[in-house]
Structure formats: C-alpha cells, structure tokens
Design a protein around this motif. Structure first.
Motif, PDB file in Angstrom:
ATOM      1  N   LEU A 110       0.828  -1.214   0.000  1.00 35.99           N
ATOM      2  CA  LEU A 110       0.000   0.000   0.000  1.00 35.99           C
ATOM      3  C   LEU A 110       0.856   1.255   0.000  1.00 35.99           C
ATOM      4  CD1 LEU A 110      -3.145   0.367   0.031  1.00 35.99           C
ATOM      5  CD2 LEU A 110      -2.344  -1.951   0.382  1.00 35.99           C
ATOM      6  N   GLN A 111       1.977   1.210   0.697  1.00 40.10           N
ATOM      7  CA  GLN A 111       2.884   2.359   0.684  1.00 40.10           C
ATOM      8  C   GLN A 111       3.429   2.584  -0.720  1.00 40.10           C
ATOM      9  OE1 GLN A 111       5.934   2.295   3.665  1.00 40.10           O
ATOM     10  NE2 GLN A 111       7.050   4.021   2.788  1.00 40.10           N
ATOM     11  N   ARG A 112       3.790   1.488  -1.376  1.00 45.87           N
ATOM     12  CA  ARG A 112       4.286   1.570  -2.759  1.00 45.87           C
ATOM     13  C   ARG A 112       3.195   2.122  -3.682  1.00 45.87           C
ATOM     14  NH1 ARG A 112       9.464   0.196  -5.049  1.00 45.87           N
ATOM     15  NH2 ARG A 112       9.168  -0.090  -7.280  1.00 45.87           N
ATOM     16  N   ALA A 113       1.978   1.644  -3.485  1.00 47.73           N
ATOM     17  CA  ALA A 113       0.850   2.125  -4.294  1.00 47.73           C
ATOM     18  C   ALA A 113       0.650   3.617  -4.096  1.00 47.73           C
ATOM     19  CB  ALA A 113      -0.415   1.358  -3.923  1.00 47.73           C
ATOM     20  N   HIS A 114       0.732   4.066  -2.852  1.00 47.80           N
ATOM     21  CA  HIS A 114       0.577   5.485  -2.545  1.00 47.80           C
ATOM     22  C   HIS A 114       1.655   6.316  -3.237  1.00 47.80           C
ATOM     23  CE1 HIS A 114      -0.175   9.139  -0.291  1.00 47.80           C
ATOM     24  NE2 HIS A 114       1.073   9.118   0.164  1.00 47.80           N
ATOM     25  N   GLU A 115       2.877   5.835  -3.185  1.00 50.95           N
ATOM     26  CA  GLU A 115       3.994   6.548  -3.833  1.00 50.95           C
ATOM     27  C   GLU A 115       3.785   6.649  -5.336  1.00 50.95           C
ATOM     28  OE1 GLU A 115       7.260   4.169  -2.596  1.00 50.95           O
ATOM     29  OE2 GLU A 115       7.352   5.028  -0.560  1.00 50.95           O
ATOM     30  N   ASN A 116       3.083   5.662  -5.904  1.00 50.54           N
ATOM     31  CA  ASN A 116       2.853   5.647  -7.355  1.00 50.54           C
ATOM     32  C   ASN A 116       1.528   6.294  -7.759  1.00 50.54           C
ATOM     33  OD1 ASN A 116       5.248   4.276  -7.479  1.00 50.54           O
ATOM     34  ND2 ASN A 116       4.391   2.327  -8.130  1.00 50.54           N
ATOM     35  N   GLY A 117       0.834   6.901  -6.793  1.00 48.00           N
ATOM     36  CA  GLY A 117      -0.387   7.628  -7.122  1.00 48.00           C
ATOM     37  C   GLY A 117      -1.622   6.775  -7.293  1.00 48.00           C
ATOM     38  N   VAL A 118      -1.582   5.525  -6.816  1.00 48.46           N
ATOM     39  CA  VAL A 118      -2.744   4.642  -6.937  1.00 48.46           C
ATOM     40  C   VAL A 118      -3.836   5.082  -5.960  1.00 48.46           C
ATOM     41  CG1 VAL A 118      -3.576   2.274  -6.607  1.00 48.46           C
ATOM     42  CG2 VAL A 118      -1.356   2.685  -7.702  1.00 48.46           C
ATOM     43  N   LYS A 119      -5.076   5.171  -6.435  1.00 50.83           N
ATOM     44  CA  LYS A 119      -6.210   5.556  -5.593  1.00 50.83           C
ATOM     45  C   LYS A 119      -7.094   4.372  -5.235  1.00 50.83           C
ATOM     46  CE  LYS A 119      -5.163   9.877  -5.474  1.00 50.83           C
ATOM     47  NZ  LYS A 119      -4.576  10.417  -4.221  1.00 50.83           N
ATOM     48  N   VAL A 120      -7.116   3.337  -6.087  1.00 47.71           N
ATOM     49  CA  VAL A 120      -7.915   2.138  -5.843  1.00 47.71           C
ATOM     50  C   VAL A 120      -7.033   0.926  -6.117  1.00 47.71           C
ATOM     51  CG1 VAL A 120      -9.947   0.796  -6.506  1.00 47.71           C
ATOM     52  CG2 VAL A 120     -10.057   3.296  -6.511  1.00 47.71           C
ATOM     53  N   LEU A 121      -6.943   0.027  -5.139  1.00 48.14           N
ATOM     54  CA  LEU A 121      -6.096  -1.156  -5.322  1.00 48.14           C
ATOM     55  C   LEU A 121      -6.869  -2.417  -4.976  1.00 48.14           C
ATOM     56  CD1 LEU A 121      -2.426  -1.751  -4.678  1.00 48.14           C
ATOM     57  CD2 LEU A 121      -4.003  -3.225  -3.430  1.00 48.14           C
ATOM     58  N   ALA A 122      -6.816  -3.373  -5.882  1.00 48.71           N
ATOM     59  CA  ALA A 122      -7.369  -4.701  -5.613  1.00 48.71           C
ATOM     60  C   ALA A 122      -6.211  -5.611  -5.226  1.00 48.71           C
ATOM     61  CB  ALA A 122      -8.086  -5.245  -6.841  1.00 48.71           C
ATOM     62  N   LEU A 123      -6.254  -6.113  -3.996  1.00 49.95           N
ATOM     63  CA  LEU A 123      -5.266  -7.109  -3.582  1.00 49.95           C
ATOM     64  C   LEU A 123      -5.803  -8.472  -3.999  1.00 49.95           C
ATOM     65  CD1 LEU A 123      -2.675  -7.942  -2.172  1.00 49.95           C
ATOM     66  CD2 LEU A 123      -3.925  -7.965   0.003  1.00 49.95           C
ATOM     67  N   THR A 124      -5.089  -9.126  -4.908  1.00 46.13           N
ATOM     68  CA  THR A 124      -5.589 -10.360  -5.520  1.00 46.13           C
ATOM     69  C   THR A 124      -4.579 -11.497  -5.330  1.00 46.13           C
ATOM     70  OG1 THR A 124      -4.697  -9.603  -7.650  1.00 46.13           O
ATOM     71  CG2 THR A 124      -7.038  -9.200  -7.231  1.00 46.13           C
ATOM     72  N   ASP A 125      -4.266 -11.791  -4.090  1.00 50.35           N
ATOM     73  CA  ASP A 125      -3.323 -12.880  -3.820  1.00 50.35           C
ATOM     74  C   ASP A 125      -3.865 -14.206  -4.338  1.00 50.35           C
ATOM     75  OD1 ASP A 125      -1.054 -11.744  -2.595  1.00 50.35           O
ATOM     76  OD2 ASP A 125      -2.162 -11.447  -0.736  1.00 50.35           O
ATOM     77  N   HIS A 126      -2.957 -15.122  -4.622  1.00 53.32           N
ATOM     78  CA  HIS A 126      -3.347 -16.426  -5.144  1.00 53.32           C
ATOM     79  C   HIS A 126      -4.044 -17.250  -4.057  1.00 53.32           C
ATOM     80  CE1 HIS A 126      -1.257 -16.142  -9.006  1.00 53.32           C
ATOM     81  NE2 HIS A 126      -0.293 -15.526  -8.349  1.00 53.32           N
ATOM     82  N   ASP A 127      -5.315 -17.560  -4.282  1.00 50.31           N
ATOM     83  CA  ASP A 127      -6.055 -18.543  -3.487  1.00 50.31           C
ATOM     84  C   ASP A 127      -6.135 -18.217  -1.999  1.00 50.31           C
ATOM     85  OD1 ASP A 127      -6.239 -20.096  -5.902  1.00 50.31           O
ATOM     86  OD2 ASP A 127      -4.170 -20.698  -5.558  1.00 50.31           O
TER      87      ASP A 127
END
Length: 458
Positions: A110-127
């Motif tokens: 999430l910190q990485r996403a914030h640094e890259n300007g992401v506003k909506v993130l789907a966490l889609t881990d395998h299974d």
C-alpha cells in the motif's frame, strides 16, 4: 503457459531485431502520451461517477471536487486534472503480497501504491484473502480504496482427457465487506492451498530425482510461514541454490506445464470457480488470457457460466486481439500490473496500467449492483439473526473504521447507516430494501465489548 504461482511467461514476446526502430517507437509513444485534449461530455460524466465512488469513504463530494478542476484526457483516454493532481484516478486491479507469492507485505504494498499515485487497489493474492485486513488498515493511512480480491487457480478441461487440461486463473473482485457465503469460498480456497503444499513437495522430489538436491526446507522458508508454496517459490529456491541462473530458466527447463519437474495441484474447474464467484457476490475476470494456449474455447465456456470480464490492458498498452475477443463475447475490458514486487526490468510497476475512464466506469456499472446486492444480503443476514458471528461477517475486513466515533453501546441502525455511508453512494442507499433493514435493526444494540475492537482502536 499460465503459472499457478504468479509467474506468467509471455510467449508472444520475441527479441526485437530492430532496436533502433524500437527506440524510435518508444520516443513516439512518449510524445503521444504527452498530448492532452479536453474530455468529452461522456468522459466527464463517467469521471464524476467514478470519483464519487472512489472518494466515498473519505466523504468527498464529487460535484464540488469536479467543478474545481479542468479535465483533460491523454491519447489513451486516461483522465487527468489540469489543476488538481489528486483528481487523476489510478486503479490497480491485479497485485500480490507476501500472503501468496509477492515480495511485499500488504502494508508495504500500500505504501508503494501510494507513492505511485494509486487511488484504488485490488489485492488479488493467489487462493487466499488473508492479506485483505492488513491492506484495509494500511489503506486508511494512505487514503487508498481497497477492492478485496483473490486470484483463483483453476483448470480448464475441454474433454475428459487429462492431457488437454490447461491452468486458468480467475480474478474475483468483491465489495468492501467481502464475499457473501465466505465459508463456502474459503473452503474451496483452502483445498487449493492444501494441494499446493503437496504439489510443491512433489516438484522438489522430482527435482531431486533429476540430480538437483533442492531441499523442501529451503522452499518453505522462501514461501514463509502459513503461505501455500507454489512454482515461483520453488523457482526462487532453485536460483538461490545455484541450480539455475534465473526464474525464467527454472521454468523453461523444469517447471513449465508438463515439464520434468511439473506437478498438478487440486484446482477446481474454471467454470466452477466462475460460478462460485458469482454465487458469493463477486465480479469474475479472466486473468492474463495472452498466456493461454487456446483462449477462445475457454472464454466462450466461461462467458456461458457468468464471466464478467477479461484482462486486455497491460503496462505496454491494450492488446487488440484480446480487446476484440472481449467485444465479441460482451465482456468487460480490464487489466492490472500483476505486481509481485520482484523488481528488475521484467516486471510492470504497481499502478502502471492506464485504464481509460470509460473502462473504469463500465467496470463499476457492472460491479456496483452486484456489490450492493451482496452488502444487502450480509446485512440482512445479521438483521434476521443478530449474532456475534454475523456481526463479524460485516466487519471482517475493517473493524476499526466501522466503529470509529461510536460509544461502548451503539444502536444497530446507526451502525448499519455508518457501514452504508462507507460503501454506497447516496442514490444507492435510497433503496426500499435498506429502509426495511434499518427498521428491523431499530430495536437492536451492539455490545462493542464482544466485537474484538479495543477502546484504543475506536
């Protein structure tokens, strides 16, 4: 080949015979991405609708925020704001954490996403959806909206002959309160994870028989405690042990589908997984179709049982052949970076896939009614049977934010109103079903001492 563990070799890639032309094309693409033009009326309306949903739990008014900025789109149709940087809405719909085969914790992701300007993130881990709670908590710090997701490993079998089986991955996107009938979904996911342990051990045994004395403890250490190991973990152990030079070599020599160290797991049929996603209030999307040997019969079959969309966008643009397939079968056209945090030149950066505003709007137009229905079912279940276990289903992925500002004993109607204001727009809440729910809950109260939420968290 689709790897069941996040490594997706792209068989369409070839060494470029003309590097000079490639450099020119890259320069042209850069120049093209820099051009701006005013949004059309359709794009403006779509953008306002998308941002209303994105900033819903931050209680931002989309009309006032929209009126404060001038809107433009680049040549790819991706929305930008002239004066307000935060108005660029970046969706990342395919990412992984250490809870499956990613390298980062959900918090660091999430910190990485914030640094890259992401506003909506789907966490889609395998299974697994085990990382969603941590992601939700971290998202509050960074002002990011989380779409609880999972990437389900499945098998497509066009006939009864096992030789024709092909691994297929299905992305599932759920509402903020998660799947309905979570236990049914979790049972299927747990069975897949158990099969991954047996499968990984069998791969290690096959490698040992090939005179590569890889140790199971090495693979388990890389996977981490509680994480179901997969091919990527085995490949990483092979690299660390010096048996291969890199991950690609591990797959191309040993771990590819049908390879000398390949082993099958206990994955469900792809059609069954799509049906399960639909039954549990999710949006089902085919992941990386370009890695499939024969995508057309797979897409046709999965569309028949409820598939909503397929990935066609990557960081290098839209793949037209898959975009055409999506159009032909009436499927949503989506995409994401499939970020694992490995680093290096072979991986797309988090938030690097530019999804046009009209694509985002189409996604939410399909997803939001499904999610509204799912939320209503979960709340209704609690209204009919106000038990602690049913309350836990509502707050499964984000207890602290739901109870913020509440006293020790809270009216259930107020609690539900709080939940709805975080999840649904004003228009979506003006629904007779929700009014009936609130009436059912009017005489109930919630004892917060039984919700596993401490006073410090409130």
């Amino acid at each position: 080949m689709v790897d069941g563990d996040g490594y997706v070799p792209n068989n369409n890639y070839r060494e470029d015979p003309n590097p000079t032309k490639k450099a020119k094309d890259k320069k042209k693409k850069k120049k093209r991405g820099g051009s701006k033009k005013k949004m059309t009326v359709e794009q403006i309306l779509a953008f306002k609708s998308v941002t209303e949903w994105v900033y819903l739990d931050q209680q931002q008014n989309s009309d006032s925020s929209a009126s404060d900025a001038s809107f433009v789109v680049d040549d790819f149709g991706v929305q930008k704001s002239v004066r307000r940087v935060k108005e660029k809405v970046v969706f990342e719909l395919h990412s992984h954490s250490k809870f499956s085969d990613g390298y980062l914790s959900p918090s660091n992701l999430l910190q990485r996403a914030h640094e890259n300007g992401v506003k909506v993130l789907a966490l889609t881990d395998h299974d697994t959806m085990s990382g969603i709670t941590e992601a939700m908590e971290a998202a509050q710090r960074f002002g990011i909206k989380i779409i609880p997701g999972v990437e389900i490993s499945t098998i497509f079998c066009p006939s009864r002959e096992s030789e024709s089986e092909e691994p297929v991955h299905i992305l599932a996107y759920y509402s903020s309160c998660g799947p309905t009938r979570f236990e049914k979904l979790e049972k299927v996911l747990a069975n897949i994870r158990d099969g991954r342990f047996l499968r990984a051990k069998d791969m290690v045994l096959k490698l040992n028989n090939l005179k590569l004395p890889l140790k199971w403890e090495h693979v388990a250490r890389i996977a981490g405690k509680g994480t179901a190991p997969g091919r990527l973990h085995v490949a990483r152990a092979m690299v660390e042990a010096g048996y291969v030079e890199n991950l690609k070599q591990a797959f191309t020599r040993y771990l590819y589908d049908g390879g000398p160290a390949y082993s099958m797991g206990s994955e469900p049929l792809a059609a069954e997984a799509v049906q399960l996603i639909c039954e549990t209030g999710g949006v089902a999307v085919l992941a990386h179709p370009w890695a499939l040997k024969n995508p057309v019969p797979i897409i046709r079959r999965l569309k028949d049982v409820g598939l909503h969309g397929m990935e066609v966008y990557r960081s290098d643009g839209r793949l037209e052949v898959y975009s055409d397939l999506a159009d032909a079968y009436g499927l949503l056209k989506l995409g994401g970076s499939d970020y694992h945090g490995r680093g290096g030149h072979g991986e797309s950066e988090l938030g690097s896939v530019n999804l046009p505003v009209l694509v985002l709007h189409d996604f939410l137009k399909v997803a939001r009614p499904i999610w509204c229905h799912s939320i209503r079912d979960i709340l209704e279940h609690y209204a009919n049977e106000p038990s602690e276990s049913n309350l836990a289903k509502i707050t499964r992925f984000g207890r602290t934010r739901f109870f913020k500002g509440f006293s020790t004993l809270s009216c259930a109607t107020d609690f539900v109103e709080r939940c709805l204001s975080l999840w649904l727009t004003f228009e979506e809440r003006q629904n007779a079903d929700y009014e009936t729910l609130k009436l059912k809950l009017a005489d109930l109260s919630i004892d917060m001492s039984k919700t596993n939420v401490t006073i410090e968290n409130i």
